[in-house]
Design a protein around this motif. Sequence first.
Motif, short mmCIF file in Angstrom:
data_model
loop_
_atom_site.label_atom_id
_atom_site.label_comp_id
_atom_site.label_asym_id
_atom_site.label_seq_id
_atom_site.Cartn_x
_atom_site.Cartn_y
_atom_site.Cartn_z
N ILE A 508 0.89 -1.25 -0.01
CA ILE A 508 0.06 0.03 0.05
C ILE A 508 0.71 1.23 0.03
O ILE A 508 0.68 2.20 -0.58
CB ILE A 508 -1.04 -0.14 1.10
CG1 ILE A 508 -2.01 -1.04 1.12
CG2 ILE A 508 -1.67 1.25 1.49
CD1 ILE A 508 -3.18 -1.39 2.07
N ALA A 509 1.90 1.11 0.89
CA ALA A 509 2.77 2.22 0.91
C ALA A 509 3.27 2.84 -0.71
O ALA A 509 3.24 3.97 -1.11
CB ALA A 509 3.89 2.15 1.64
N SER A 510 3.82 1.76 -1.28
CA SER A 510 4.14 1.87 -2.48
C SER A 510 3.50 2.46 -3.80
O SER A 510 3.48 3.13 -4.37
CB SER A 510 4.74 0.47 -3.12
OG SER A 510 5.21 0.46 -4.47
N LYS A 511 2.02 1.77 -3.43
CA LYS A 511 0.94 2.18 -4.24
C LYS A 511 0.44 3.70 -4.13
O LYS A 511 -0.12 4.32 -5.12
CB LYS A 511 -0.46 1.32 -3.93
CG LYS A 511 -0.23 0.03 -4.65
CD LYS A 511 -1.51 -0.93 -4.41
CE LYS A 511 -1.36 -2.09 -5.06
NZ LYS A 511 -2.65 -2.84 -4.94
N VAL A 512 0.81 4.14 -3.04
CA VAL A 512 0.31 5.72 -2.69
C VAL A 512 1.38 6.42 -2.71
O VAL A 512 1.55 7.95 -2.28
CB VAL A 512 -0.49 5.86 -1.34
CG1 VAL A 512 -1.62 4.93 -1.40
CG2 VAL A 512 0.28 5.56 -0.20
N GLY A 513 2.67 6.22 -3.28
CA GLY A 513 3.65 7.19 -3.55
C GLY A 513 4.86 7.12 -2.47
O GLY A 513 5.74 8.01 -2.54
N TYR A 514 5.02 6.02 -1.33
CA TYR A 514 5.99 6.22 -0.32
C TYR A 514 6.87 4.92 -0.61
O TYR A 514 6.52 3.77 -0.73
CB TYR A 514 5.37 6.03 0.92
CG TYR A 514 4.60 7.09 1.29
CD1 TYR A 514 5.25 8.24 1.95
CD2 TYR A 514 3.21 7.33 1.46
CE1 TYR A 514 4.59 9.44 2.39
CE2 TYR A 514 2.60 8.41 1.79
CZ TYR A 514 3.07 9.48 2.45
OH TYR A 514 2.53 10.47 2.44
N GLN A 515 8.21 5.35 -0.92
CA GLN A 515 9.54 4.31 -1.03
C GLN A 515 9.57 3.55 0.18
O GLN A 515 9.99 2.30 -0.02
CB GLN A 515 10.78 4.96 -1.51
CG GLN A 515 10.18 5.56 -3.15
CD GLN A 515 11.66 6.20 -3.67
OE1 GLN A 515 12.29 6.97 -2.78
NE2 GLN A 515 12.01 5.93 -4.72
N GLU A 516 9.37 4.20 1.44
CA GLU A 516 9.85 3.70 2.64
C GLU A 516 8.51 3.28 3.45
O GLU A 516 7.71 4.34 3.63
CB GLU A 516 10.83 4.47 3.50
CG GLU A 516 11.99 4.73 2.78
CD GLU A 516 13.00 5.23 3.92
OE1 GLU A 516 12.71 5.00 4.97
OE2 GLU A 516 13.98 5.87 3.38
N GLN A 517 8.44 1.87 3.84
CA GLN A 517 7.27 1.76 4.35
C GLN A 517 7.32 2.28 5.85
O GLN A 517 6.25 2.84 6.35
CB GLN A 517 7.19 0.11 4.67
CG GLN A 517 5.79 -0.49 5.69
CD GLN A 517 6.02 -1.95 5.82
OE1 GLN A 517 6.61 -2.72 5.11
NE2 GLN A 517 5.50 -2.28 7.09
N ASN A 518 8.42 2.48 6.51
CA ASN A 518 8.46 2.98 7.69
C ASN A 518 8.02 4.39 7.85
O ASN A 518 7.42 5.07 8.81
CB ASN A 518 9.86 2.87 8.47
CG ASN A 518 10.45 1.56 8.56
OD1 ASN A 518 9.41 0.55 8.69
ND2 ASN A 518 11.63 1.25 8.90
N TYR A 519 8.43 5.16 6.76
CA TYR A 519 8.11 6.59 6.91
C TYR A 519 6.56 6.73 6.30
O TYR A 519 5.71 7.66 7.04
CB TYR A 519 8.77 7.35 5.56
CG TYR A 519 8.61 8.68 5.58
CD1 TYR A 519 8.76 9.74 6.76
CD2 TYR A 519 7.70 9.44 4.34
CE1 TYR A 519 8.42 10.96 6.90
CE2 TYR A 519 7.41 10.60 4.55
CZ TYR A 519 7.77 11.41 5.46
OH TYR A 519 7.44 12.84 5.60
#
Length: 539
Positions: A508-519
């Motif tokens: 989901i993080a990747s799908k909404v534009g975040y490269q890092e899951q933690n961030y």
Amino acid sequence: MNLYSIILVDDEEEVRKSIIKQIDWESAGFKVVGDAENGEDGLEKIELLEPNVVLTDIRMPYMDGLTLTEKIRQRYPSTKVVIFSGYDDFEYAQRAIKLNVTEYILKPVNVEELTSILKRIKSGLDEEIEEKRNVNSLRENYRKSLPIIREQFFNDMVHRQMPVSFIESKLEEYDIPIAGAKRWIIGAIDVEKGDDRSKKTLSLHQEEELIPISVKQIVAEKLSSYCRFSLFQSVAEAQMVAIVALDDNTITGLIDVFGDICKEVKRILEVPVTIGIGHSCSHLSQIIRSYQSAVEALGYKAVVGGGSTIYINDMEPVGGGKLKFDNNDESEYIAAVKFGPDEKIKAVTARIAEKLASAKVHYRQKQVYVFGVLNTIIQVIQQYDINLEEILGGELEYLNVIDMLQKRDDFGEWLFNTTLTINQAINNERDVTTRHIIQEAKQYIMDNYQNPDLSVEMICRHLHMSPAYFSTIFKKETGQAYIAYLTEVRLNKAVDLLNKTDDKTYIIASKVGYQEQNYFSYVFKKKYGVSPTKFRGAR
């Protein structure tokens, strides 16, 4: 006293609280306006709060202190940056120096040392501001720049319409002795190159850039015994221009003086000089026409030859006069109708109407003049796609409008009201255009929020506008900074995916534009108070 604003960026909450608590910020000249726990968060706070100083750690998740500093340098170059780190790493120090950081200090932060640094930074900020505000320094810079300022003013004065009150105030401010005359007249001076023979006999011709200086001396010497005047270098049609103020002196006498200058320059410098003399004018606001006619007089050099004076009245005898809606009239009108304000519109349209009313010319010239005014109006209307019939009236054809307006005594009133209407329509169109731009930007964000590299610069390349202007209108229209809006879009999409899919958090993080899951988890928890996993579990 005025306090400078400061933001503290460090991923350790205890460290941030400790520093904020231990430092006597006010006595050091600062106030803490915000703090952040990583570079990404810090950059958002900096965009929102625009601090004078940023204190940042180097080692932080998501965006380290050096990357943050690099972005600050790109976007906010005047902001002071202090980096502190628990790592005595020479490579970090080298990079920090290249990024022009203000200070680089080691953890743990010593209260006395940091206080001393803050006071030093405050002193530097005070000096910068004082230097920019220093009246004596500004006055000295103004004095040194005055010759350049005068030259610019003269060139503006003969190329664009200015109110008489403005011209007179500047003449007094710049100590230019030509105000209060009965008439004014322009002499446009063209200095030609010496012939091959003179180059062999005069050493001056080996340095041709000195010739205009010598010519200027001769012109000033001759005119000073006859009238008040000012000389300046032209940026356009003529090399040198003389603005002459005539009191009781005659134009015939001035022409004789100009003729003597041509002879003297030829005798002493062996250089041909041609002086075009324009129409005289009784108001400083008409000096543009005198200049234009002086330049036109120079144009007759190809007909009558150079090396002497050419008076425009000799080339174009004065008869019934001329009435023309020229380039200067058109430019001034377009600026007024596009940008206002109402006072400017009133002044410009009044001058246009007065020019028509006072001209002693044939009916056909007045008709052509009105045609020129209306043609300019229609060009503006078409440029902004305004309804033509709403402005000029649906029941009147174009030529009928021209004929009707030429005969009307209230042409000035009609022109003023029409221009106000167009100005309002343009302002409305700008508002609509701005809304369209913001809507297009929002759509671009919706189409590209999955891209982790999506930025203001990328959107502005798509919209063909500057990031600074875009950021201003985006915040004005949406009430949010771009970064805050993008974060909201991404998190709303994340919530939707958490509710409707069984995708892992990192997907989901990747799908909404975040490269890092933690961030992604950090940002999500910051908004919703729980991690993505717990949010899903609570549904």
